[in-house]
Motif scaffolding. Structure first.
Motif, PDB file in Angstrom:
ATOM      1  N   UNK A  73       0.435  -1.374  -0.337  1.00  0.00           N
ATOM      2  CA  UNK A  73       0.120  -0.251   0.348  1.00  0.00           C
ATOM      3  C   UNK A  73       1.049   1.022  -0.670  1.00  0.00           C
ATOM      4  N   UNK A  74       2.291   1.157   0.768  1.00  0.00           N
ATOM      5  CA  UNK A  74       3.107   2.995   1.122  1.00  0.00           C
ATOM      6  C   UNK A  74       3.438   2.934  -0.268  1.00  0.00           C
ATOM      7  N   UNK A  75       4.362   1.492  -0.787  1.00  0.00           N
ATOM      8  CA  UNK A  75       4.726   1.107  -2.528  1.00  0.00           C
ATOM      9  C   UNK A  75       3.879   1.778  -3.114  1.00  0.00           C
ATOM     10  N   UNK A  76       2.564   1.601  -3.272  1.00  0.00           N
ATOM     11  CA  UNK A  76       1.188   2.368  -4.038  1.00  0.00           C
ATOM     12  C   UNK A  76       1.610   3.693  -4.443  1.00  0.00           C
ATOM     13  N   UNK A  77       1.139   4.107  -2.762  1.00  0.00           N
ATOM     14  CA  UNK A  77       0.816   5.290  -2.632  1.00  0.00           C
ATOM     15  C   UNK A  77       2.537   6.703  -3.019  1.00  0.00           C
ATOM     16  N   UNK A  81       2.574   8.890  -5.753  1.00  0.00           N
ATOM     17  CA  UNK A  81       2.459  10.329  -5.762  1.00  0.00           C
ATOM     18  C   UNK A  81       3.525  11.023  -6.706  1.00  0.00           C
ATOM     19  N   UNK A  82       4.642  10.098  -6.948  1.00  0.00           N
ATOM     20  CA  UNK A  82       5.567  10.455  -8.234  1.00  0.00           C
ATOM     21  C   UNK A  82       5.721  10.652  -9.281  1.00  0.00           C
ATOM     22  N   UNK A  83       4.288   9.815 -10.457  1.00  0.00           N
ATOM     23  CA  UNK A  83       3.966   9.927 -11.293  1.00  0.00           C
ATOM     24  C   UNK A  83       3.136  10.855 -11.874  1.00  0.00           C
ATOM     25  N   UNK A  84       2.227  11.477 -10.379  1.00  0.00           N
ATOM     26  CA  UNK A  84       1.671  12.985 -10.429  1.00  0.00           C
ATOM     27  C   UNK A  84       2.222  13.882 -10.835  1.00  0.00           C
ATOM     28  N   UNK A  85       3.587  13.647  -9.778  1.00  0.00           N
ATOM     29  CA  UNK A  85       4.715  14.900  -9.644  1.00  0.00           C
ATOM     30  C   UNK A  85       5.716  15.258 -10.878  1.00  0.00           C
ATOM     31  N   UNK A  90       5.709  17.669 -16.431  1.00  0.00           N
ATOM     32  CA  UNK A  90       5.520  17.401 -18.186  1.00  0.00           C
ATOM     33  C   UNK A  90       4.671  18.553 -18.084  1.00  0.00           C
ATOM     34  N   UNK A  91       3.449  19.079 -17.690  1.00  0.00           N
ATOM     35  CA  UNK A  91       2.447  19.752 -18.103  1.00  0.00           C
ATOM     36  C   UNK A  91       3.535  21.169 -18.442  1.00  0.00           C
ATOM     37  N   UNK A  92       4.269  21.388 -16.747  1.00  0.00           N
ATOM     38  CA  UNK A  92       4.857  22.988 -17.200  1.00  0.00           C
ATOM     39  C   UNK A  92       5.255  23.305 -18.180  1.00  0.00           C
ATOM     40  N   UNK A  93       5.994  22.073 -17.862  1.00  0.00           N
ATOM     41  CA  UNK A  93       7.043  22.565 -19.517  1.00  0.00           C
ATOM     42  C   UNK A  93       6.618  22.287 -20.577  1.00  0.00           C
TER      43      UNK A  93
END
Length: 118
Positions: A73-77, A81-85, A90-93
């Motif tokens: 569960x912690x690994x998934x969270x 978070x990593x994917x969202x960041x 990418x969107x900012x770029x």
């Protein structure tokens, strides 16, 4: 008759016969100290011990499963978070790139290029 009784004593055995192997050791029951500990205890005691061991194994496996589930569960969270960041970056770029393209387009419209400043 007294001489016959003294000369031929009859051994008390089954049907009056005796083994001729007087030198062979007499058989006796097996000593329980030579057997394994499992055979020395009663069946009920062995079953109680087995039941306790099985209960301990089951509890241990449940705890291990819970621990692994929590870890997963912690690994998934963390991964979310990593994917969202990464997506935000990418969107900012893309936004910056699109902003640069738009400004370049406006400069070209205005007649300004890299070679001519102004």
């Amino acid at each position: 008759m007294s001489q016959l009784e003294e000369l031929v004593p009859l051994a008390s055995s089954s049907h009056g016969r005796v083994s001729g192997k007087s030198w062979k050791a007499q058989k006796s029951a097996t000593f329980r100290t030579q057997c394994s500990a499992g055979h020395r205890s009663s069946f009920e005691e062995r079953m109680k011990k087995t039941t306790k061991a099985n209960a301990a194994k089951k509890l241990e496996s449940e705890l291990k499963t819970e621990k692994n589930a929590e870890k997963q569960r912690r690994r998934e969270i963390t991964l979310e978070r990593k994917n969202a960041a990464e997506e935000r970056r990418r969107l900012e770029e893309d936004k910056a790139k699109m902003g640069a393209r738009k400004t370049a387009r406006l400069r070209r419209k205005a007649g300004r290029t890299k070679k001519i400043h102004g």
